[in-house]
Design a protein around this motif. Structure first.
Motif, PDB file in Angstrom:
ATOM      1  N   ARG A 137       0.875  -1.169   0.000  1.00 16.33           N
ATOM      2  CA  ARG A 137       0.000   0.000   0.000  1.00 16.33           C
ATOM      3  C   ARG A 137       0.916   1.225   0.000  1.00 16.33           C
ATOM      4  O   ARG A 137       1.306   1.729   1.059  1.00 16.33           O
ATOM      5  CB  ARG A 137      -0.900   0.042   1.253  1.00 16.33           C
ATOM      6  N   ASN A 138       1.269   1.705  -1.156  1.00 12.22           N
ATOM      7  CA  ASN A 138       2.207   2.823  -1.162  1.00 12.22           C
ATOM      8  C   ASN A 138       2.078   3.669  -2.415  1.00 12.22           C
ATOM      9  O   ASN A 138       1.347   3.342  -3.344  1.00 12.22           O
ATOM     10  CB  ASN A 138       3.646   2.324  -0.986  1.00 12.22           C
ATOM     11  N   TYR A 139       2.777   4.787  -2.397  1.00  7.76           N
ATOM     12  CA  TYR A 139       2.931   5.595  -3.611  1.00  7.76           C
ATOM     13  C   TYR A 139       4.357   6.131  -3.634  1.00  7.76           C
ATOM     14  O   TYR A 139       5.017   6.241  -2.602  1.00  7.76           O
ATOM     15  CB  TYR A 139       1.907   6.731  -3.680  1.00  7.76           C
ATOM     16  N   TYR A 182      -2.016   5.142   6.652  1.00  6.56           N
ATOM     17  CA  TYR A 182      -1.889   3.678   6.645  1.00  6.56           C
ATOM     18  C   TYR A 182      -1.132   3.144   5.426  1.00  6.56           C
ATOM     19  O   TYR A 182      -1.261   1.959   5.089  1.00  6.56           O
ATOM     20  CB  TYR A 182      -3.269   3.004   6.700  1.00  6.56           C
ATOM     21  N   LEU A 183      -0.356   3.975   4.773  1.00  5.02           N
ATOM     22  CA  LEU A 183       0.431   3.525   3.626  1.00  5.02           C
ATOM     23  C   LEU A 183       1.805   3.063   4.100  1.00  5.02           C
ATOM     24  O   LEU A 183       2.319   3.545   5.115  1.00  5.02           O
ATOM     25  CB  LEU A 183       0.573   4.659   2.613  1.00  5.02           C
ATOM     26  N   ASN A 184       2.403   2.136   3.368  1.00  2.00           N
ATOM     27  CA  ASN A 184       3.731   1.669   3.754  1.00  2.00           C
ATOM     28  C   ASN A 184       4.737   1.948   2.647  1.00  2.00           C
ATOM     29  O   ASN A 184       4.407   1.982   1.469  1.00  2.00           O
ATOM     30  CB  ASN A 184       3.727   0.185   4.123  1.00  2.00           C
ATOM     31  N   SER A 185       5.955   2.176   3.040  1.00  2.00           N
ATOM     32  CA  SER A 185       7.028   2.373   2.071  1.00  2.00           C
ATOM     33  C   SER A 185       8.060   1.269   2.269  1.00  2.00           C
ATOM     34  O   SER A 185       8.234   0.764   3.377  1.00  2.00           O
ATOM     35  CB  SER A 185       7.686   3.744   2.241  1.00  2.00           C
ATOM     36  N   TRP A 209      -6.215   0.521   2.907  1.00  2.00           N
ATOM     37  CA  TRP A 209      -6.297  -0.017   4.260  1.00  2.00           C
ATOM     38  C   TRP A 209      -7.623  -0.751   4.460  1.00  2.00           C
ATOM     39  O   TRP A 209      -7.666  -1.848   4.999  1.00  2.00           O
ATOM     40  CB  TRP A 209      -6.158   1.124   5.268  1.00  2.00           C
ATOM     41  N   ASN A 210      -8.688  -0.137   4.004  1.00  2.00           N
ATOM     42  CA  ASN A 210     -10.018  -0.731   4.151  1.00  2.00           C
ATOM     43  C   ASN A 210     -10.813  -0.513   2.863  1.00  2.00           C
ATOM     44  O   ASN A 210     -11.426   0.539   2.676  1.00  2.00           O
ATOM     45  CB  ASN A 210     -10.763  -0.097   5.335  1.00  2.00           C
TER      46      ASN A 210
END
Length: 793
Positions: free
Chosen positions: A186-188, A207-210, A445-446
């Motif tokens: 879940r990222n940009y 809630y984004l991950n890198s 996230w959801n």
């Protein structure tokens, strides 16, 4: 005017109480005449675990006016935990105090993750609040979830996007909650000249991950240089040959043995191969999006061979091999095959409609993409990451394109397909994307989050007294993108979406918003200042849009290149003001050449330069304008290639059917045209005016434009088509005078899309008949800037 205040009680979401049980009394975290609760974090905490605790301290202080104390040394932690007072325990320290939290996390976390399992838990036990996750990032997500329940939001990167409510008393009621997202990735990432200011915090607050993913970029070229045929390029290598697989294995085996993640992604181009096995696997299939051979089966055969050989040599390796399902490797394999376990595909459908969702009947291409995605998920056994282009429509213009309509539908299909997640390519360019990255973070996230509710809360929190007009402003923009029938991308679609009526409507909403925040001038409150800044941000973004659409109208519809250049320069100046206000707002970073030293017409400054050049061709500098050809031409589709033999270049045009329609000229009239002559504007391309099939597929095939025009006598005359897609044939007075070759797909061109033809020998005094036959095999079709006749010096 007082800043936004919100009631912030916490309601339990995952705890069912026995009928006789009474919920505990609210725990006062801060305010109410009491000192704030102590925030506890382990002295050995990871970097984001520490930042999670610090964020709770900061935000509680902003909300209530009193910052909690932070216990982050061994002595302070021990004293806080044993002291019996009110504490908020963040991260690993919570697991030590209440080991049962580990079981709660394990219960919801993804079993046997490919890359990483994120999960969070929030729990209250008496005077203790536990905030914990499965890893360093997840500890921060847990803190963000707690703060979100107290009304905190982060809609944009940097301080301008932060909304922190004010309250006298902050409390927590019953609380026992655990959750894990369905997606591991879940990222940009920010590409080109976009600024990264505030990105790390913004991502985790949403809630984004890198750093979670597999390398997937263009990489295979470095491993196959020795295999390139003499006089050829990397796009000519034999793909599925055993020798190619063996060669690649030798190059990457050390990485695989160490358990490294690496990419074997195709290079950025269209592959072709003369290999016997490649031809057999390719089976003559053509990629309809890239107008080239579909080479997925040969490539996946190569990847499987490489992975199988590596696994045989190193069976215990945890290595992952990423590749791009991109270019003419986008369509999923047609043969029965499954991908080897180390392989992870990044599905990058760059030339598929980025506007509409997968369930939108106006977009057959998007429905095709949905089917491709499900098939890739089967082949990869879920190891698919969608490579998402969030701003693909208006690349390089910094105009509003929130891209929310598509993701709200698509994300539910991603969840259903069981893919690994989504990785978004962004320019940041917040003037373009606005809430897009925030909404994406919430949906990654959801996927079941209520997007209407998310958008509904934004305007009051973000704009305060200007909430109502700004809700109308952005609502009109979102509706325009949702309603449009165009399925292409890049700046050519702008006139079809931002009509003069819409621009006028947006201007009115913005004026009302500015009136609403005007009384805030001079107020020192944090929120008051932010409300005014946010409206100013919208104003500067609108100025870019206003000047850009004025430029396009002047050039494409009016053939007034002086006015076009003047408007374009104003648009560029407004964009610079946006960049000065906040570097994340545009792709134009102050102090950095915005699009390269010699930006071509694909870029905003280059488009303005193109109009300068056209001005010189018409104002006497390099040429003189003779006449503007009509804005509207007779138009007819030619799906069976009948026009040449039937004399459509010179026979009379019958417009009876067209003139008999009450809705002549509307999108529906063009969409339903069964093959009659109608009228079509030359300042907007074909599909933007509804030249599509009844099911909204863009029309591909032959088509004809026809017009008659009086032309003044001239010693020399040339016709300039300043915006024309596709291969084309020009007829003057019934005779073919020129043929224009054209390299498809359209994005392989020079981005000027001009065609200049000397017609001196073919003109006659008085009225002359012009016919243009085009062949559109792909997306964009026909004219999009009004043609004219001129006399070059």
């Amino acid at each position: 005017m007082r800043p936004l205040r919100l009631a912030v009680p916490l309601v339990a979401l995952a705890c069912v109480l026995p009928a006789a049980a009474q919920p505990p009394a609210p725990l006062v975290v801060a305010g109410g005449g009491k000192a704030p609760a102590v925030v506890v974090v382990s002295p050995t905490a990871g970097p984001w675990e520490k930042k999670a605790a610090a964020e709770v301290v900061r935000c509680v202080g902003l909300m209530t006016g009193t910052e909690p104390k932070l216990a982050d040394t061994a002595e302070a932690v021990d004293a806080a935990i044993k002291g019996g007072g009110r504490v908020i325990v963040v991260g690993g320290a919570a697991l030590k105090v209440d080991p049962s939290l580990a079981a709660a996390l394990a219960k919801v976390a993804k079993k046997e993750p490919v890359l990483r399992a994120d999960a969070i838990a929030l729990r209250r036990q008496g005077d203790r609040i536990f905030v914990v996750g499965t890893n360093d990032d997840s500890h921060y997500y847990a803190a963000a979830e707690l703060l979100r329940r107290w009304g905190c939001r982060w809609y944009l990167p940097t301080a301008i996007g932060e909304c922190i409510p004010e309250t006298k008393t902050l409390t927590v009621g019953d609380l026992d909650y655990a959750y894990a997202p369905p997606f591991e990735v879940r990222n940009y990432w920010v590409s080109w000249n976009g600024a990264n200011d505030g990105q790390d915090e913004f991502m985790r607050r949403n809630y984004l991950n890198s750093g979670v993913g597999v390398p997937n970029g263009h990489a295979i070229g470095e491993y196959v240089q020795e295999l390139i045929p003499k006089g050829k390029s990397v796009f000519d290598i034999p793909i599925a040959d055993d020798a190619t697989a063996d060669h690649v294995v030798k190059k990457v085996a050390p990485k695989f043995a160490k358990g490294e993640f690496f990419s074997l992604g195709m290079e950025d181009g269209v592959y072709r191969s003369e290999s016997k096995i490649d031809k057999e696997l390719q089976a003559g299939l053509k990629d309809k999006y890239f107008l080239a051979a579909s080479l997925t089966d040969p490539f996946l055969t190569l990847y499987n061979k490489v992975a199988d050989k590596l696994l045989k040599a190193h069976p215990d390796s945890k290595s992952k091999i990423g590749f791009l399902a991109y270019g003419n490797l986008t369509i999923p394999p047609q043969r029965k095959m499954l991908a080897a376990k180390p392989l992870v595909a990044y599905l990058a459908a760059i030339d598929v409609d980025p506007i509409h969702g997968m369930d939108d009947p106006k977009s057959p291409p998007r429905q095709e993409y949905r089917d491709m995605m499900y098939r890739w998920a089967e082949v990869m056994q879920g190891r698919v990451v969608v490579y998402d282009y969030d701003q693909g429509m208006l690349v390089w213009r910094d105009l509003p394109n929130p891209s929310i309509g598509a993701i709200r539908q698509d994300v539910k299909h991603y969840k259903k397909a069981g893919i690994l997640g989504v990785s978004t390519e962004s320019r940041n360019a917040i003037a373009t994307t606005f809430l897009n990255l925030h909404v994406r973070g919430q949906l990654y996230w959801n996927p079941d989050a209520d997007v209407d509710a998310l958008l509904g809360e934004v305007y009051e929190r973000f704009y305060g007294p200007a909430a109502k007009p700004m809700a109308a402003y952005w609502g009109a923009i979102l509706k325009a993108w949702d309603d449009t029938v165009v399925t292409e991308h890049e700046h050519f679609v702008i006139p079809a979406v931002y009509t003069p009526a819409l621009v006028t409507q947006l201007r009115g909403h913005l004026v009302e918003a500015e009136k609403a925040v005007a009384p805030l001038a001079g107020h020192a409150g944090r929120n008051e200042k932010l409300y005014s800044e946010r409206v100013r941000f919208a104003r500067l973004g609108f100025n870019v849009l206003d000047h850009y659409t004025a430029m396009v109208k002047a050039a494409a519809a009016d053939v007034d290149y002086g006015a076009a250049v003047a408007a374009g320069e104003k648009g560029l100046a407004a964009r610079l003001e946006l960049a000065k206000m906040n570097p994340t707002f545009t792709t134009r970073v102050v102090g950095v050449a915005p699009e390269g030293k010699d930006a071509g017409p694909a870029w905003f400054p280059g488009e303005v330069q193109q109009y300068r050049d056209l001005l010189a061709a018409t104002d006497g500098t390099k040429g003189k304008l003779l006449t503007k050809l009509p804005t509207e031409w007779a138009f007819r589709r030619d799906p069976h290639d009948t026009g040449v033999v039937s004399g459509w270049a010179y026979r009379p045009v019958d417009l009876t059917w067209w003139k008999g329609r009450k809705d002549a000229g509307s999108v529906d009239s063009h969409r339903e045209n069964p093959g009659h002559w109608g009228m079509l504007r030359t300042d907007v391309y074909m599909q933007a005016q509804g030249v599509v099939s009844p099911d909204y597929h863009s029309y591909t095939g032959y088509a004809w434009y026809r017009t008659d025009a009086d032309v003044p006598a001239a010693a020399k005359a040339q016709i300039r088509f300043p915006g024309l897609f596709n291969e084309a044939w020009l007829y003057v007075n019934g005779h073919l005078v020129a043929h224009r070759e054209y390299r498809e797909p359209w994005w392989l061109s020079d981005y000027k899309f001009e065609w200049d033809v000397d017609v001196t020998a073919h003109m006659r005094p008085g009225s002359n008949r012009f016919a243009v036959r085009v062949h559109n095999p792909h997306h964009f079709g026909g004219m999009f800037r009004r043609p004219f006749l001129y006399q070059p010096r």
